[in-house]
Scaffold this motif. Structure first.
Motif, short mmCIF file in Angstrom:
data_model
loop_
_atom_site.label_atom_id
_atom_site.label_comp_id
_atom_site.label_asym_id
_atom_site.label_seq_id
_atom_site.Cartn_x
_atom_site.Cartn_y
_atom_site.Cartn_z
N PRO A 13 3.31 -8.83 1.73
CA PRO A 13 2.90 -9.04 3.13
C PRO A 13 3.66 -8.13 4.11
CG PRO A 13 3.09 -11.14 2.03
CD PRO A 13 3.62 -10.10 1.07
N GLU A 14 4.95 -7.92 3.85
CA GLU A 14 5.75 -7.06 4.71
C GLU A 14 5.28 -5.61 4.62
OE1 GLU A 14 7.15 -9.10 2.36
OE2 GLU A 14 7.85 -10.69 3.70
N GLN A 15 4.99 -5.15 3.42
CA GLN A 15 4.51 -3.79 3.23
C GLN A 15 3.14 -3.60 3.88
OE1 GLN A 15 4.71 -3.81 -1.04
NE2 GLN A 15 6.49 -2.44 -1.08
N GLN A 16 2.27 -4.60 3.76
CA GLN A 16 0.95 -4.51 4.36
C GLN A 16 1.04 -4.48 5.87
OE1 GLN A 16 -2.11 -4.15 2.56
NE2 GLN A 16 -2.59 -3.46 4.63
N ALA A 17 1.93 -5.30 6.44
CA ALA A 17 2.10 -5.31 7.89
C ALA A 17 2.61 -3.95 8.38
CB ALA A 17 3.07 -6.42 8.30
N LEU A 18 3.53 -3.36 7.64
CA LEU A 18 4.05 -2.05 8.00
C LEU A 18 2.97 -0.98 7.88
CD1 LEU A 18 6.55 -0.53 8.88
CD2 LEU A 18 7.18 -0.31 6.48
N ALA A 19 2.19 -1.04 6.82
CA ALA A 19 1.09 -0.08 6.64
C ALA A 19 0.06 -0.22 7.76
CB ALA A 19 0.43 -0.29 5.28
N ASP A 20 -0.23 -1.45 8.14
CA ASP A 20 -1.18 -1.69 9.24
C ASP A 20 -0.63 -1.15 10.56
OD1 ASP A 20 -2.93 -2.90 7.47
OD2 ASP A 20 -2.35 -4.95 8.03
N ASP A 21 0.66 -1.38 10.82
CA ASP A 21 1.29 -0.86 12.04
C ASP A 21 1.22 0.66 12.07
OD1 ASP A 21 1.91 -3.42 12.87
OD2 ASP A 21 4.04 -3.27 12.35
N LEU A 22 1.55 1.27 10.95
CA LEU A 22 1.53 2.74 10.85
C LEU A 22 0.11 3.26 11.09
CD1 LEU A 22 3.11 5.32 10.19
CD2 LEU A 22 2.55 4.93 7.79
N HIS A 23 -0.87 2.62 10.48
CA HIS A 23 -2.26 3.01 10.62
C HIS A 23 -2.73 2.92 12.07
CE1 HIS A 23 -6.67 1.95 10.33
NE2 HIS A 23 -6.63 3.15 9.80
#
Length: 65
Positions: A13-23
């Motif tokens: 979940p943390e990695q996905q949130a970071l990937a979403d923020d970056l995107h």
């Protein structure tokens, strides 16, 4: 955006949130640049802004070429 894309591991979940923020940040930067930034440049700039990547010096950039 959830689920596993073919050939890619599931993110925490943390990695996905970071990937979403970056995107999202990269999309906003590219849109604000009126096409002046490439997708790659927008992602790199977003990563720097999020503190994920240190900015490179001119010497480092020349060494990579």
């Amino acid at each position: 955006m959830s689920g596993n894309r073919a050939g890619r591991p599931l993110l925490t979940p943390e990695q996905q949130a970071l990937a979403d923020d970056l995107h999202c940040r990269a999309l906003a930067l590219r849109a604000a640049s009126d096409g002046e930034l490439s997708i790659r440049e927008a992602v790199e700039l977003a990563a720097i802004q999020l503190g994920l990547e240190a900015p490179q010096t001119m010497t480092e950039l020349q060494e990579e070429s």
